[in-house]
Scaffold this motif. Structure first.
Motif, PDB file in Angstrom:
ATOM      1  N   ARG A 121       7.299  -5.685 -44.906  1.00  0.00           N
ATOM      2  CA  ARG A 121       8.653  -6.200 -44.684  1.00  0.00           C
ATOM      3  C   ARG A 121       8.630  -7.453 -43.814  1.00  0.00           C
ATOM      4  O   ARG A 121       9.451  -8.352 -44.001  1.00  0.00           O
ATOM      5  CB  ARG A 121       9.546  -5.118 -44.060  1.00  0.00           C
ATOM      6  CG  ARG A 121       9.874  -3.993 -45.022  1.00  0.00           C
ATOM      7  CD  ARG A 121      10.714  -2.909 -44.376  1.00  0.00           C
ATOM      8  NE  ARG A 121      12.091  -3.313 -44.177  1.00  0.00           N
ATOM      9  CZ  ARG A 121      13.021  -3.298 -45.130  1.00  0.00           C
ATOM     10  NH1 ARG A 121      12.717  -2.876 -46.325  1.00  0.00           N
ATOM     11  NH2 ARG A 121      14.240  -3.685 -44.874  1.00  0.00           N
TER      12      ARG A 121
ATOM     13  N   THR B   5       9.570 -11.484 -45.234  1.00  0.00           N
ATOM     14  CA  THR B   5      10.707 -12.094 -44.514  1.00  0.00           C
ATOM     15  C   THR B   5      11.913 -11.170 -44.327  1.00  0.00           C
ATOM     16  O   THR B   5      12.963 -11.629 -43.899  1.00  0.00           O
ATOM     17  CB  THR B   5      11.223 -13.398 -45.193  1.00  0.00           C
ATOM     18  OG1 THR B   5      11.987 -13.057 -46.361  1.00  0.00           O
ATOM     19  CG2 THR B   5      10.092 -14.328 -45.597  1.00  0.00           C
ATOM     20  N   LEU B   6      11.757  -9.907 -44.627  1.00  0.00           N
ATOM     21  CA  LEU B   6      12.886  -8.995 -44.452  1.00  0.00           C
ATOM     22  C   LEU B   6      13.069  -8.573 -43.003  1.00  0.00           C
ATOM     23  O   LEU B   6      14.150  -8.142 -42.603  1.00  0.00           O
ATOM     24  CB  LEU B   6      12.687  -7.740 -45.311  1.00  0.00           C
ATOM     25  CG  LEU B   6      12.976  -7.893 -46.795  1.00  0.00           C
ATOM     26  CD1 LEU B   6      12.581  -6.635 -47.544  1.00  0.00           C
ATOM     27  CD2 LEU B   6      14.444  -8.205 -47.044  1.00  0.00           C
TER      28      LEU B   6
ATOM     29  N   ARG C 135      10.096 -17.058 -49.613  1.00  0.00           N
ATOM     30  CA  ARG C 135      10.814 -16.293 -50.650  1.00  0.00           C
ATOM     31  C   ARG C 135      10.689 -16.935 -52.020  1.00  0.00           C
ATOM     32  O   ARG C 135      10.677 -16.257 -53.041  1.00  0.00           O
ATOM     33  CB  ARG C 135      12.299 -16.187 -50.279  1.00  0.00           C
ATOM     34  CG  ARG C 135      12.532 -15.255 -49.126  1.00  0.00           C
ATOM     35  CD  ARG C 135      13.963 -15.310 -48.655  1.00  0.00           C
ATOM     36  NE  ARG C 135      14.094 -14.574 -47.405  1.00  0.00           N
ATOM     37  CZ  ARG C 135      15.105 -14.692 -46.576  1.00  0.00           C
ATOM     38  NH1 ARG C 135      16.089 -15.515 -46.854  1.00  0.00           N
ATOM     39  NH2 ARG C 135      15.152 -13.997 -45.469  1.00  0.00           N
TER      40      ARG C 135
ATOM     41  N   SER D  19       8.139 -18.330 -53.144  1.00  0.00           N
ATOM     42  CA  SER D  19       6.758 -18.260 -53.621  1.00  0.00           C
ATOM     43  C   SER D  19       6.270 -16.852 -53.931  1.00  0.00           C
ATOM     44  O   SER D  19       5.227 -16.703 -54.561  1.00  0.00           O
ATOM     45  CB  SER D  19       5.825 -18.867 -52.552  1.00  0.00           C
ATOM     46  OG  SER D  19       6.287 -20.131 -52.151  1.00  0.00           O
TER      47      SER D  19
ATOM     48  N   VAL E 291       8.118  -9.454 -54.967  1.00  0.00           N
ATOM     49  CA  VAL E 291       8.033  -8.234 -54.165  1.00  0.00           C
ATOM     50  C   VAL E 291       8.612  -7.042 -54.930  1.00  0.00           C
ATOM     51  O   VAL E 291       9.714  -7.117 -55.457  1.00  0.00           O
ATOM     52  CB  VAL E 291       8.823  -8.377 -52.836  1.00  0.00           C
ATOM     53  CG1 VAL E 291       8.586  -7.170 -51.947  1.00  0.00           C
ATOM     54  CG2 VAL E 291       8.458  -9.653 -52.114  1.00  0.00           C
ATOM     55  N   ALA E 292       7.845  -5.970 -54.989  1.00  0.00           N
ATOM     56  CA  ALA E 292       8.369  -4.705 -55.494  1.00  0.00           C
ATOM     57  C   ALA E 292       8.254  -3.714 -54.348  1.00  0.00           C
ATOM     58  O   ALA E 292       7.155  -3.298 -53.991  1.00  0.00           O
ATOM     59  CB  ALA E 292       7.583  -4.239 -56.702  1.00  0.00           C
ATOM     60  N   LEU E 293       9.401  -3.400 -53.766  1.00  0.00           N
ATOM     61  CA  LEU E 293       9.384  -2.538 -52.577  1.00  0.00           C
ATOM     62  C   LEU E 293       9.310  -1.064 -52.962  1.00  0.00           C
ATOM     63  O   LEU E 293       9.519  -0.688 -54.108  1.00  0.00           O
ATOM     64  CB  LEU E 293      10.619  -2.793 -51.728  1.00  0.00           C
ATOM     65  CG  LEU E 293      10.640  -4.115 -50.963  1.00  0.00           C
ATOM     66  CD1 LEU E 293      11.960  -4.278 -50.238  1.00  0.00           C
ATOM     67  CD2 LEU E 293       9.488  -4.209 -49.972  1.00  0.00           C
TER      68      LEU E 293
ATOM     69  N   ASP F 239      11.071  -2.852 -61.941  1.00  0.00           N
ATOM     70  CA  ASP F 239      10.967  -3.433 -60.603  1.00  0.00           C
ATOM     71  C   ASP F 239       9.871  -4.505 -60.586  1.00  0.00           C
ATOM     72  O   ASP F 239      10.045  -5.590 -60.019  1.00  0.00           O
ATOM     73  CB  ASP F 239      10.641  -2.316 -59.603  1.00  0.00           C
ATOM     74  CG  ASP F 239      10.972  -2.702 -58.170  1.00  0.00           C
ATOM     75  OD1 ASP F 239      11.788  -3.627 -57.986  1.00  0.00           O
ATOM     76  OD2 ASP F 239      10.413  -2.092 -57.260  1.00  0.00           O
TER      77      ASP F 239
ATOM     78  N   LEU G 133      11.069  -7.558 -62.413  1.00  0.00           N
ATOM     79  CA  LEU G 133      12.003  -8.325 -61.584  1.00  0.00           C
ATOM     80  C   LEU G 133      11.247  -9.197 -60.582  1.00  0.00           C
ATOM     81  O   LEU G 133      11.618 -10.331 -60.319  1.00  0.00           O
ATOM     82  CB  LEU G 133      12.944  -7.374 -60.829  1.00  0.00           C
ATOM     83  CG  LEU G 133      13.976  -6.620 -61.676  1.00  0.00           C
ATOM     84  CD1 LEU G 133      14.672  -5.554 -60.846  1.00  0.00           C
ATOM     85  CD2 LEU G 133      15.006  -7.577 -62.249  1.00  0.00           C
ATOM     86  N   SER G 134      10.175  -8.637 -60.055  1.00  0.00           N
ATOM     87  CA  SER G 134       9.420  -9.382 -59.043  1.00  0.00           C
ATOM     88  C   SER G 134       8.622 -10.527 -59.665  1.00  0.00           C
ATOM     89  O   SER G 134       8.134 -11.387 -58.951  1.00  0.00           O
ATOM     90  CB  SER G 134       8.499  -8.444 -58.270  1.00  0.00           C
ATOM     91  OG  SER G 134       7.497  -7.970 -59.126  1.00  0.00           O
ATOM     92  N   LEU G 135       8.501 -10.535 -60.983  1.00  0.00           N
ATOM     93  CA  LEU G 135       7.706 -11.579 -61.655  1.00  0.00           C
ATOM     94  C   LEU G 135       8.574 -12.662 -62.282  1.00  0.00           C
ATOM     95  O   LEU G 135       8.050 -13.569 -62.921  1.00  0.00           O
ATOM     96  CB  LEU G 135       6.836 -10.945 -62.755  1.00  0.00           C
ATOM     97  CG  LEU G 135       5.837  -9.884 -62.322  1.00  0.00           C
ATOM     98  CD1 LEU G 135       5.101  -9.330 -63.533  1.00  0.00           C
ATOM     99  CD2 LEU G 135       4.857 -10.459 -61.322  1.00  0.00           C
ATOM    100  N   ILE G 136       9.882 -12.570 -62.099  1.00  0.00           N
ATOM    101  CA  ILE G 136      10.802 -13.442 -62.841  1.00  0.00           C
ATOM    102  C   ILE G 136      10.472 -14.923 -62.633  1.00  0.00           C
ATOM    103  O   ILE G 136      10.630 -15.734 -63.533  1.00  0.00           O
ATOM    104  CB  ILE G 136      12.277 -13.141 -62.454  1.00  0.00           C
ATOM    105  CG1 ILE G 136      13.245 -13.773 -63.440  1.00  0.00           C
ATOM    106  CG2 ILE G 136      12.611 -13.630 -61.054  1.00  0.00           C
ATOM    107  CD1 ILE G 136      13.475 -12.997 -64.665  1.00  0.00           C
TER     108      ILE G 136
ATOM    109  N   PRO H 226       5.516 -15.677 -59.552  1.00  0.00           N
ATOM    110  CA  PRO H 226       4.994 -15.906 -58.192  1.00  0.00           C
ATOM    111  C   PRO H 226       3.468 -15.935 -58.180  1.00  0.00           C
ATOM    112  O   PRO H 226       2.824 -15.307 -59.018  1.00  0.00           O
ATOM    113  CB  PRO H 226       5.507 -14.682 -57.424  1.00  0.00           C
ATOM    114  CG  PRO H 226       5.627 -13.624 -58.455  1.00  0.00           C
ATOM    115  CD  PRO H 226       6.056 -14.319 -59.717  1.00  0.00           C
TER     116      PRO H 226
END
Lengths: 276, 314
Positions: free
Chosen positions: B57, B61-62, B85, B87, B90-92, B154, B157-160, B163
């Motif tokens: 986290r 940057t969270l 962000r 670059s 993230v899959a949390l 998930d 989504l993190s690869l949209i 990165p």
């Protein structure tokens, strides 16, 4: 780096892959607003109370307190003309804090982390839900008005009166949304929900909500006199009690601008401090 | 034009994170140092509450560090959070996805938030859905997805935004073995394509299978770091685990031990395994239930007789 195959996270679509451009304020806000609007259809249980509550309130108050119109000097002979704008403002307020509830759900589920990690302007996380909220308020006020008119409410100043009511409703929802979002960010869980409702309910009722100021006495009169929401309700009722005048408008507008600025600043500050 | 590739896309120096008031302070992360090389899969291994997710986290940057510093993709996680962000993917933990939205809608929203040009959004979403095998479910609400499908969405989504650095926080926790293996294959494929991956896990096997290097974190402190082979070699010499069927029952253990002794095999550990319901399940389905043993050796021989497992050295 321009993505051509092979590329990180493989793609044949060409755009700068080493660093995403980041969403713009307008596009991101629109995307988030659309998400908020979808929830009206997909989670009606979260929307319907904000719609039903003002309808029930308008009918119940105007029926129960119909004799209030007999008080000398009361500004209308139809009790529903007095209570309908109040119900619209109440519904708008609850639509506003509804944005806070939705944000609490996102915070608790972790979805909000995904939104925060996106390189879009943080302001879009407030503006997006607010746009959705405004659309919800338009639906709520329009529906409550239709029911109100069928129960005998009448406009006394035509379209201008309607404009005043919608402006007041949108203003109350903005204030409430800022407050709700701010509390959601500060608490991060459902503890915020009770505070949102309690404070908004009290702020709207400690005004001229039920009776005109001139027949109120004691501490309630003093609080209602200085409560900025009294001016907002005055703004909302103009088209149902007489003519729309600048004298009854500017105070409401000033209250909306001032309170919105404060609550939206509170929301923005809470959002910025989420990572602390 | 882009910057030259970084040798270490993820670095952390003395990273610290405290929670709670001064008089009741919890040190979740207590001085983590990390250097993740470009193009590697870095495993962050530790039990629940060890500080893995808190570290992630901070790196994503969270969460702001209490002390120390970190860079991701060459940018400081505190002062250049927005560049970080842009670059990273993230899959949390827990695949937190809005259950009211469909897979398509979520990918489109994600694309908008990352500033993907409108003309490219649909094609990118379709590519990712196909990549993670969710094309057929794209227009279904996520609330109807299985755990494995949610994880794959998930990941998509993190690869949209394609990165170069990807953070996966316990990506397979709670998944069935098949879904776990599917996700592992996807992570390997991403890595082959050049993506640097930091993966947190509480599964030893996962770290062993996927990671080029592993850091073991416990109580907020990294206690070991190296390649899986290095770390295992540091603990001791290899041992041999052999399973011997006992058709005559447990009484035959004596015979086995005597025979080994005659051959000069030094036995370090001897364990008698009886057939379990998991063995019944494995025999019936061809695979094991999640969390049932290591899944690498049968507890019985092929005929279902009890087996002696022995680890020895000549």
């Amino acid at each position: 780096m321009t993505a051509t195959s092979p590329s990180p996270a493989g793609s044949t679509v060409s755009f700068d892959s080493a660093s995403a451009p980041g969403g713009t304020l307008v596009r991101s806000s629109r995307g988030l607003a659309l998400r908020g609007l979808r929830s009206i259809v997909r989670l009606p249980s979260a929307f319907l109370p904000a719609m039903m509550m003002p309808i029930v309130q308008a009918i119940a108050f105007s029926g129960t307190f119909f004799a209030i119109t007999k008080i000398p000097g009361f500004p209308t002979d139809r009790s529903i003309n007095w209570y309908l704008p109040l119900a619209c403002c109440m519904g708008s307020g609850f639509s506003g804090v509804g944005m806070g509830f939705s944000t609490v759900r996102d915070l608790e589920s972790g979805f909000f982390d995904r939104l925060r990690m996106a390189p879009s302007p943080p302001l879009s996380l407030i503006l997006g839900p607010l746009l959705a909220c405004w659309l919800r308020v338009m639906i709520v006020i329009s529906t409550v008005l239709v029911v109100g008119f069928s129960f005998g409410a009448r406009l006394t100043d035509g379209a201008l009166g309607l404009v005043a009511l919608y402006v007041a409703g949108l203003g109350v929802s903005t204030i409430a949304a800022g407050w709700g979002l701010g509390l959601a960010y500060v608490f991060g869980d459902m503890r915020a929900a009770a505070l949102m409702q309690l404070t908004l309910f009290n702020a709207l009722f400690l005004t001229n909500a039920q009776t005109p100021l001139f027949i109120m006495t004691g501490w309630l009169h003093e609080i209602a006199r200085v409560n900025p929401f009294t001016n907002v309700l005055r703004l909302s009722r103009q088209g149902f009690l007489g003519e729309v005048t600048w004298g009854d408008t500017w105070g409401g507008l000033a209250a909306i601008v001032g309170l919105s600025a404060v609550t939206l600043w509170f929301a923005r500050r809470g959002l910025d401090r989420l990572g602390d | 034009m882009s910057d030259p590739p970084l040798d270490f896309p993820i670095t952390a120096t003395g990273l610290v994170r405290h929670f709670g008031p001064e008089n009741n302070r919890v040190k979740a992360v207590d001085g983590v140092d990390l250097h993740v090389s470009a193009g590697e899969i870095f495993g962050f291994l530790g039990p629940n509450g060890a500080g893995k997710s808190t570290t992630v986290r901070m790196l994503t940057t969270l969460l702001k560090p209490t002390a120390g510093s970190a860079t991701v993709a060459g940018f400081d996680v505190v002062t250049q959070a927005d560049r970080v962000r842009r670059s990273i993917g993230v899959a949390l933990q827990d695949a937190a996805i809005d259950p009211l939205m469909t897979g398509n809608e979520l990918l489109e929203l994600q694309a908008v938030l990352y500033g993907i040009p409108a003309a490219a959004v649909r094609r990118r979403a379709d590519e990712l859905l196909e990549r993670v095998g969710l094309t057929a479910a794209a227009d279904r609400r996520v609330g109807t997805y299985s755990g494995g499908m949610r994880r794959r969405l998930d990941l998509a989504l993190s690869l949209i935004h394609q990165p170069t650095v990807l953070f996966l926080d316990e990506p397979t926790t709670g998944l069935d073995p098949m879904s776990r293996i599917t996700l592992w294959e996807e992570v390997r494929r991403l890595n082959r394509e050049g993506t640097t991956v930091l993966l947190t896990t509480q599964y030893l096997e996962e770290a062993d299978q996927l990671a080029d290097r592993v850091a073991i974190i416990d109580n907020g402190v990294i206690v070991q770091q190296g390649t899986p082979t290095e770390l295992k070699a540091a603990v001791g010499a290899p041992s041999l685990l052999v399973s011997v069927g006992l058709p005559g029952g447990a009484a035959q253990v004596t015979d086995v031990v005597r025979a080994l002794d005659e051959q000069g095999v030094k036995i370090q550990h001897l364990e008698l395994s009886e057939p379990s319901l998991d063995d019944v399940f494995a025999a019936a389905t061809g695979h094991r239930l999640e969390g049932a043993g290591t899944g690498t050796e049968p507890a019985t021989d092929h005929e279902g007789a009890p087996a002696v497992k022995r680890r020895g050295r000549r």
